[in-house]
Design a protein around this motif. Sequence first.
Motif, PDB file in Angstrom:
ATOM      1  N   ASP A 196       0.832  -1.213   0.000  1.00 34.73           N
ATOM      2  CA  ASP A 196       0.000   0.000   0.000  1.00 34.73           C
ATOM      3  C   ASP A 196       0.862   1.257   0.000  1.00 34.73           C
ATOM      4  O   ASP A 196       0.544   2.230  -0.684  1.00 34.73           O
ATOM      5  CB  ASP A 196      -0.947   0.011   1.204  1.00 34.73           C
ATOM      6  CG  ASP A 196      -2.101  -0.966   1.052  1.00 34.73           C
ATOM      7  OD1 ASP A 196      -2.412  -1.358  -0.099  1.00 34.73           O
ATOM      8  OD2 ASP A 196      -2.695  -1.345   2.076  1.00 34.73           O
ATOM      9  N   ALA A 197       1.964   1.232   0.757  1.00 36.02           N
ATOM     10  CA  ALA A 197       2.872   2.384   0.776  1.00 36.02           C
ATOM     11  C   ALA A 197       3.539   2.567  -0.586  1.00 36.02           C
ATOM     12  O   ALA A 197       3.755   3.695  -1.041  1.00 36.02           O
ATOM     13  CB  ALA A 197       3.922   2.208   1.866  1.00 36.02           C
ATOM     14  N   GLU A 238       0.995   4.191  -2.780  1.00 32.75           N
ATOM     15  CA  GLU A 238       0.915   5.619  -2.446  1.00 32.75           C
ATOM     16  C   GLU A 238       2.115   6.379  -2.986  1.00 32.75           C
ATOM     17  O   GLU A 238       1.986   7.523  -3.439  1.00 32.75           O
ATOM     18  CB  GLU A 238       0.770   5.818  -0.936  1.00 32.75           C
ATOM     19  CG  GLU A 238      -0.593   5.426  -0.393  1.00 32.75           C
ATOM     20  CD  GLU A 238      -1.759   6.151  -1.068  1.00 32.75           C
ATOM     21  OE1 GLU A 238      -1.669   7.377  -1.302  1.00 32.75           O
ATOM     22  OE2 GLU A 238      -2.760   5.474  -1.376  1.00 32.75           O
ATOM     23  N   LEU A 259       1.446   6.933  -6.633  1.00 32.46           N
ATOM     24  CA  LEU A 259       0.419   7.961  -6.828  1.00 32.46           C
ATOM     25  C   LEU A 259       0.980   9.351  -6.537  1.00 32.46           C
ATOM     26  O   LEU A 259       0.644  10.314  -7.233  1.00 32.46           O
ATOM     27  CB  LEU A 259      -0.803   7.665  -5.958  1.00 32.46           C
ATOM     28  CG  LEU A 259      -1.522   6.343  -6.267  1.00 32.46           C
ATOM     29  CD1 LEU A 259      -2.715   6.162  -5.349  1.00 32.46           C
ATOM     30  CD2 LEU A 259      -1.913   6.235  -7.723  1.00 32.46           C
ATOM     31  N   ALA A 260       1.844   9.463  -5.527  1.00 27.97           N
ATOM     32  CA  ALA A 260       2.487  10.752  -5.233  1.00 27.97           C
ATOM     33  C   ALA A 260       3.372  11.177  -6.401  1.00 27.97           C
ATOM     34  O   ALA A 260       3.416  12.355  -6.766  1.00 27.97           O
ATOM     35  CB  ALA A 260       3.300  10.656  -3.946  1.00 27.97           C
ATOM     36  N   THR A 292      -0.557   3.644 -13.106  1.00 24.93           N
ATOM     37  CA  THR A 292      -1.702   3.997 -12.254  1.00 24.93           C
ATOM     38  C   THR A 292      -2.992   3.429 -12.832  1.00 24.93           C
ATOM     39  O   THR A 292      -3.862   2.968 -12.086  1.00 24.93           O
ATOM     40  CB  THR A 292      -1.790   5.519 -12.073  1.00 24.93           C
ATOM     41  OG1 THR A 292      -0.553   5.986 -11.509  1.00 24.93           O
ATOM     42  CG2 THR A 292      -2.935   5.902 -11.160  1.00 24.93           C
ATOM     43  N   HIS A 324      -7.832  -0.616  -6.475  1.00 24.97           N
ATOM     44  CA  HIS A 324      -7.265   0.595  -5.876  1.00 24.97           C
ATOM     45  C   HIS A 324      -8.099   1.829  -6.225  1.00 24.97           C
ATOM     46  O   HIS A 324      -7.812   2.527  -7.207  1.00 24.97           O
ATOM     47  CB  HIS A 324      -5.811   0.789  -6.320  1.00 24.97           C
ATOM     48  CG  HIS A 324      -4.906  -0.280  -5.812  1.00 24.97           C
ATOM     49  ND1 HIS A 324      -4.408  -0.269  -4.534  1.00 24.97           N
ATOM     50  CD2 HIS A 324      -4.449  -1.404  -6.388  1.00 24.97           C
ATOM     51  CE1 HIS A 324      -3.658  -1.338  -4.354  1.00 24.97           C
ATOM     52  NE2 HIS A 324      -3.666  -2.049  -5.460  1.00 24.97           N
ATOM     53  N   ARG A 370      -8.034   4.644  -4.859  1.00 22.21           N
ATOM     54  CA  ARG A 370      -7.189   5.844  -4.806  1.00 22.21           C
ATOM     55  C   ARG A 370      -6.525   6.083  -6.160  1.00 22.21           C
ATOM     56  O   ARG A 370      -6.300   7.214  -6.553  1.00 22.21           O
ATOM     57  CB  ARG A 370      -6.108   5.697  -3.721  1.00 22.21           C
ATOM     58  CG  ARG A 370      -6.458   6.263  -2.391  1.00 22.21           C
ATOM     59  CD  ARG A 370      -6.471   7.805  -2.355  1.00 22.21           C
ATOM     60  NE  ARG A 370      -5.176   8.406  -2.632  1.00 22.21           N
ATOM     61  CZ  ARG A 370      -4.956   9.336  -3.548  1.00 22.21           C
ATOM     62  NH1 ARG A 370      -5.915   9.813  -4.279  1.00 22.21           N
ATOM     63  NH2 ARG A 370      -3.750   9.826  -3.725  1.00 22.21           N
ATOM     64  N   ALA A 394      -6.836   9.388  -8.335  1.00 21.96           N
ATOM     65  CA  ALA A 394      -5.657  10.122  -8.828  1.00 21.96           C
ATOM     66  C   ALA A 394      -5.784  10.414 -10.319  1.00 21.96           C
ATOM     67  O   ALA A 394      -5.434  11.505 -10.777  1.00 21.96           O
ATOM     68  CB  ALA A 394      -4.379   9.331  -8.541  1.00 21.96           C
TER      69      ALA A 394
END
Length: 192
Positions: free
Chosen positions: A58-59, A62, A65-66, A108, A116, A118, A122
């Motif tokens: 998950d990290a 993220e 995505l960042a 992504t 996902h 998120r 995004a």
Amino acid sequence: MPSAPPASAPAPSARDRVLDAFESILISQGERAATLEATATEAGVSKGGLLYHFGSKDALVEGLLARLVELVEVDVERIRTAVTGPIDYFLRSSLNLESDLDRAIIATTRLAQGSHPRARDALKEMQVSWFDVIVEVVGDRALARTIMLIGDGLYYNSALLPGGLGELDPKSDDMDEVIALVNTLVAAHARA
């Protein structure tokens, strides 16, 4: 395996190598194959080294995505400040040129196709960022949406149908004609 950077560029950090590897596996093999072990192997780091930078999958998601958010912010600024004009830049960059941004978008998208939400968010935020800057330029939401859809079509043809009828080179006469036509549409709308 990720390609080596040019001699003048600094070597990517271990964190960036991990993100590059995760991105690469997502693009070429899909989310199922993008395990922590596979990512560590692809990045040339130990699993412990990967976990030092990203404590879980998950990290890692993220982190990707960042990265996408950062690349989109840079792209939006390039659209705003393009010497050739925002519409010209937006349409020419709507082709899949296998840039860092293109790779982040495709990776992504692979996550968004899975589990996902998120990642889906995004991608929506990315489109809103582009849409907002095009609205600023043309002053009309319907016209901006039309330009966005033309950009989507360009991307689709270059990413999914390479060598197809609709594929354009960013510096081709055909691309120049498309941009001229869109600029004519924008000018006509401004006069109306």
